[in-house]
Design a protein around this motif. Structure first.
Motif, PDB file in Angstrom:
ATOM      1  N   ILE A  33      25.555  46.672  38.717  1.00  0.00           N
ATOM      2  CA  ILE A  33      24.425  46.714  39.770  1.00  0.00           C
ATOM      3  C   ILE A  33      24.920  45.679  40.996  1.00  0.00           C
ATOM      4  CG2 ILE A  33      22.231  46.181  40.713  1.00  0.00           C
ATOM      5  CD1 ILE A  33      22.470  48.684  39.083  1.00  0.00           C
ATOM      6  N   SER A  34      25.450  46.275  42.263  1.00  0.00           N
ATOM      7  CA  SER A  34      25.842  45.260  43.186  1.00  0.00           C
ATOM      8  C   SER A  34      24.724  44.731  44.066  1.00  0.00           C
ATOM      9  CB  SER A  34      27.119  45.959  44.042  1.00  0.00           C
ATOM     10  OG  SER A  34      27.119  45.383  45.290  1.00  0.00           O
ATOM     11  N   ASP A  35      24.548  43.636  44.447  1.00  0.00           N
ATOM     12  CA  ASP A  35      23.402  43.023  45.378  1.00  0.00           C
ATOM     13  C   ASP A  35      23.856  43.498  46.715  1.00  0.00           C
ATOM     14  OD1 ASP A  35      25.525  41.347  45.734  1.00  0.00           O
ATOM     15  OD2 ASP A  35      24.328  39.518  45.547  1.00  0.00           O
ATOM     16  N   ALA A  36      25.089  43.965  47.057  1.00  0.00           N
ATOM     17  CA  ALA A  36      25.410  44.322  48.519  1.00  0.00           C
ATOM     18  C   ALA A  36      24.804  45.743  48.568  1.00  0.00           C
ATOM     19  CB  ALA A  36      26.783  44.578  48.702  1.00  0.00           C
ATOM     20  N   GLN A  37      24.518  46.576  47.619  1.00  0.00           N
ATOM     21  CA  GLN A  37      23.857  47.978  47.885  1.00  0.00           C
ATOM     22  C   GLN A  37      22.435  48.002  47.622  1.00  0.00           C
ATOM     23  OE1 GLN A  37      26.296  49.670  44.544  1.00  0.00           O
ATOM     24  NE2 GLN A  37      28.128  50.072  45.948  1.00  0.00           N
ATOM     25  N   LEU A  38      21.772  47.168  46.915  1.00  0.00           N
ATOM     26  CA  LEU A  38      20.364  47.485  46.914  1.00  0.00           C
ATOM     27  C   LEU A  38      19.633  46.110  46.830  1.00  0.00           C
ATOM     28  CD1 LEU A  38      20.837  48.760  43.051  1.00  0.00           C
ATOM     29  CD2 LEU A  38      20.048  50.098  44.988  1.00  0.00           C
ATOM     30  N   ASN A  39      17.999  46.232  47.080  1.00  0.00           N
ATOM     31  CA  ASN A  39      17.224  45.269  47.265  1.00  0.00           C
ATOM     32  C   ASN A  39      16.996  45.089  45.808  1.00  0.00           C
ATOM     33  OD1 ASN A  39      14.582  43.953  46.847  1.00  0.00           O
ATOM     34  ND2 ASN A  39      14.447  44.258  48.994  1.00  0.00           N
ATOM     35  N   LEU A  40      17.597  43.934  45.140  1.00  0.00           N
ATOM     36  CA  LEU A  40      17.518  43.614  43.731  1.00  0.00           C
ATOM     37  C   LEU A  40      16.012  43.554  43.086  1.00  0.00           C
ATOM     38  CD1 LEU A  40      20.554  41.169  43.288  1.00  0.00           C
ATOM     39  CD2 LEU A  40      20.543  43.750  43.030  1.00  0.00           C
ATOM     40  N   ASP A  41      15.083  42.659  43.914  1.00  0.00           N
ATOM     41  CA  ASP A  41      13.876  42.398  43.417  1.00  0.00           C
ATOM     42  C   ASP A  41      13.147  44.118  43.248  1.00  0.00           C
ATOM     43  OD1 ASP A  41      13.989  39.692  43.426  1.00  0.00           O
ATOM     44  OD2 ASP A  41      12.793  39.665  45.282  1.00  0.00           O
ATOM     45  N   ASN A  42      13.492  44.830  43.902  1.00  0.00           N
ATOM     46  CA  ASN A  42      12.688  46.147  44.220  1.00  0.00           C
ATOM     47  C   ASN A  42      13.280  46.900  42.899  1.00  0.00           C
ATOM     48  OD1 ASN A  42      10.844  45.703  46.261  1.00  0.00           O
ATOM     49  ND2 ASN A  42      12.284  46.820  47.828  1.00  0.00           N
ATOM     50  N   PHE A  43      14.745  46.791  42.736  1.00  0.00           N
ATOM     51  CA  PHE A  43      15.123  47.830  41.794  1.00  0.00           C
ATOM     52  C   PHE A  43      14.746  47.113  40.282  1.00  0.00           C
ATOM     53  CE2 PHE A  43      18.665  48.397  38.648  1.00  0.00           C
ATOM     54  CZ  PHE A  43      18.925  49.681  38.626  1.00  0.00           C
ATOM     55  N   PHE A  44      15.192  45.660  40.017  1.00  0.00           N
ATOM     56  CA  PHE A  44      14.888  45.351  38.880  1.00  0.00           C
ATOM     57  C   PHE A  44      13.389  45.172  38.493  1.00  0.00           C
ATOM     58  CE2 PHE A  44      19.118  43.402  39.473  1.00  0.00           C
ATOM     59  CZ  PHE A  44      19.830  43.942  38.152  1.00  0.00           C
ATOM     60  N   ASN A  45      12.399  45.220  39.358  1.00  0.00           N
ATOM     61  CA  ASN A  45      11.077  45.174  38.923  1.00  0.00           C
ATOM     62  C   ASN A  45      10.445  46.510  38.568  1.00  0.00           C
ATOM     63  OD1 ASN A  45      10.927  42.243  39.359  1.00  0.00           O
ATOM     64  ND2 ASN A  45      10.112  42.440  41.533  1.00  0.00           N
ATOM     65  N   GLN A  46      11.260  47.720  38.930  1.00  0.00           N
ATOM     66  CA  GLN A  46      10.790  49.044  38.339  1.00  0.00           C
ATOM     67  C   GLN A  46      11.286  49.267  37.117  1.00  0.00           C
ATOM     68  OE1 GLN A  46      12.768  51.917  38.492  1.00  0.00           O
ATOM     69  NE2 GLN A  46      14.738  50.687  38.965  1.00  0.00           N
ATOM     70  N   LEU A  47      12.150  48.487  36.412  1.00  0.00           N
ATOM     71  CA  LEU A  47      12.706  48.738  35.151  1.00  0.00           C
ATOM     72  C   LEU A  47      11.982  48.286  33.839  1.00  0.00           C
ATOM     73  CD1 LEU A  47      16.374  47.631  35.642  1.00  0.00           C
ATOM     74  CD2 LEU A  47      15.835  49.827  35.979  1.00  0.00           C
ATOM     75  N   LYS A  48      12.012  49.453  32.997  1.00  0.00           N
ATOM     76  CA  LYS A  48      11.294  48.852  31.733  1.00  0.00           C
ATOM     77  C   LYS A  48      12.248  49.405  30.429  1.00  0.00           C
ATOM     78  CE  LYS A  48       6.578  49.351  33.000  1.00  0.00           C
ATOM     79  NZ  LYS A  48       5.434  50.191  32.753  1.00  0.00           N
ATOM     80  N   ASN A  49      12.229  48.708  29.256  1.00  0.00           N
ATOM     81  CA  ASN A  49      13.087  48.849  28.159  1.00  0.00           C
ATOM     82  C   ASN A  49      14.581  48.954  28.267  1.00  0.00           C
ATOM     83  OD1 ASN A  49      10.254  49.130  26.923  1.00  0.00           O
ATOM     84  ND2 ASN A  49      10.071  51.119  27.702  1.00  0.00           N
ATOM     85  N   CYS A  50      15.111  48.311  29.022  1.00  0.00           N
ATOM     86  CA  CYS A  50      16.433  48.210  29.508  1.00  0.00           C
ATOM     87  C   CYS A  50      17.038  46.856  29.120  1.00  0.00           C
ATOM     88  CB  CYS A  50      16.915  48.468  30.979  1.00  0.00           C
ATOM     89  SG  CYS A  50      16.126  49.985  31.646  1.00  0.00           S
ATOM     90  N   LEU A  51      18.354  46.888  28.655  1.00  0.00           N
ATOM     91  CA  LEU A  51      19.338  45.639  28.657  1.00  0.00           C
ATOM     92  C   LEU A  51      19.924  45.364  29.876  1.00  0.00           C
ATOM     93  CD1 LEU A  51      20.409  43.386  27.026  1.00  0.00           C
ATOM     94  CD2 LEU A  51      22.148  44.979  26.258  1.00  0.00           C
ATOM     95  N   ILE A  52      19.914  43.934  30.393  1.00  0.00           N
ATOM     96  CA  ILE A  52      20.454  43.610  31.730  1.00  0.00           C
ATOM     97  C   ILE A  52      21.193  42.477  31.157  1.00  0.00           C
ATOM     98  CG2 ILE A  52      20.094  42.648  34.070  1.00  0.00           C
ATOM     99  CD1 ILE A  52      17.015  44.002  33.960  1.00  0.00           C
ATOM    100  N   ILE A  53      22.588  42.630  31.655  1.00  0.00           N
ATOM    101  CA  ILE A  53      23.508  41.623  31.170  1.00  0.00           C
ATOM    102  C   ILE A  53      23.782  40.782  32.692  1.00  0.00           C
ATOM    103  CG2 ILE A  53      26.037  41.224  30.237  1.00  0.00           C
ATOM    104  CD1 ILE A  53      25.520  43.903  28.926  1.00  0.00           C
ATOM    105  N   SER A  54      23.570  39.498  32.482  1.00  0.00           N
ATOM    106  CA  SER A  54      23.913  38.674  33.686  1.00  0.00           C
ATOM    107  C   SER A  54      25.184  37.804  33.185  1.00  0.00           C
ATOM    108  CB  SER A  54      22.619  37.898  34.052  1.00  0.00           C
ATOM    109  OG  SER A  54      22.902  36.851  34.818  1.00  0.00           O
ATOM    110  N   ALA A  55      26.231  38.365  34.052  1.00  0.00           N
ATOM    111  CA  ALA A  55      27.454  37.707  33.593  1.00  0.00           C
ATOM    112  C   ALA A  55      28.154  37.271  34.914  1.00  0.00           C
ATOM    113  CB  ALA A  55      28.392  38.853  33.199  1.00  0.00           C
ATOM    114  N   ASN A  56      27.950  35.852  34.949  1.00  0.00           N
ATOM    115  CA  ASN A  56      28.529  35.005  36.405  1.00  0.00           C
ATOM    116  C   ASN A  56      27.795  35.356  37.392  1.00  0.00           C
ATOM    117  OD1 ASN A  56      30.308  33.020  37.079  1.00  0.00           O
ATOM    118  ND2 ASN A  56      31.804  34.603  37.651  1.00  0.00           N
TER     119      ASN A  56
END
Length: 246
Positions: A33-56
């Motif tokens: 997921i690139s922050d240049a392509q998406l509104n991250l708040d809108n994208f992540f707030n609609q997710l459920k039951n996913c794994l998100i890896i925050s790497a650097n």
């Protein structure tokens, strides 16, 4: 363990290597997921039951996303110490004898979630912040499979969140200014802490001389002297007693 989707957010080699490791481990596509392509708040707030890896990654996940998903984060310090930004810099400046990395779950606060994995690095006397960060990034990659196994087995260690300090992105040691009244050892720590690499995005260290704020472009530290190359083409040579106190 199967997640509805697996996403990864971050930059650099840590992201690329962890993406591949996670795909092999879960036998499941890991979506960058690139922050240049998406509104991250809108994208992540609609997710459920996913794994998100925050790497650097510097994005701060919101409560709705945290509550509905599993999020793991790489932090370049031994939490709970040096929460927040630029932990490698602060480890050098504060004269830590050891540093390391932490993979942890993300909760509703910053860098306070349960620990999945930690690895320790001995800080040598000549380490710069840049060198420490390089070692930390490699260790984060090398420990990632073990981290995913700990996640799978729910092997967690809860943090004692009664200390450790928090650093804002805008904060720098002594506001980024070298003080010539310091001991040679403290000057060395300051310069090495501010030596974060050309692509770090951090301001260069400065020194005030005759009411002029000058950038320190390069420095040398040897047994007897400190040599500073300044932004006005001045070379400043400083001789300090090794045993002098600050």
């Amino acid at each position: 363990m199967q997640y509805k989707h697996i996403y990864i957010l971050g930059t650099g080699k840590v992201l690329k290597m962890c993406q591949k490791i996670a795909e092999d481990f879960f036998n499941q596509k890991v979506i960058f997921i690139s922050d240049a392509q998406l509104n991250l708040d809108n994208f992540f707030n609609q997710l459920k039951n996913c794994l998100i890896i925050s790497a650097n990654n510097f994005y701060i996940f919101k409560k709705q996303c945290v509550l509905n998903n599993t999020i793991i984060n790489y932090h370049n310090a031994l939490l709970p110490k040096h929460k927040g930004c630029n932990a490698h810099l602060w480890s050098i400046w504060e004269d830590d004898k050891e540093s390391g990395i932490s993979w942890h779950l993300i909760d509703e606060n910053i860098d306070t979630g349960a620990i999945l994995n930690q690895k320790t690095i001995k800080i040598e006397h000549d380490f710069t912040a840049f060198k420490l960060l390089q070692i930390q990034h490699k260790l984060a990659i090398d420990s990632f499979i073990e981290t995913l196994k700990n996640l799978q087995n729910n092997k967690l260690k809860f943090q004692q969140n009664d200390g450790g300090g928090y650093h804002k992105k805008s904060e720098l040691p002594n506001n980024g200014f070298l003080n010539l009244s310091w001991s040679k050892e403290k000057i060395s720590r300051f310069l090495r802490a501010m030596d974060c690499g050309a692509l770090s995005g951090l301001a260069k260290p400065k020194i005030k001389i005759f009411d002029n704020n000058l950038e320190i472009l390069f420095y040398q530290i040897n047994k007897f002297d400190l040599i500073l190359n300044l932004s006005n083409n001045t070379i400043l040579k400083i001789t300090k007693d090794e045993n002098a106190n600050c």
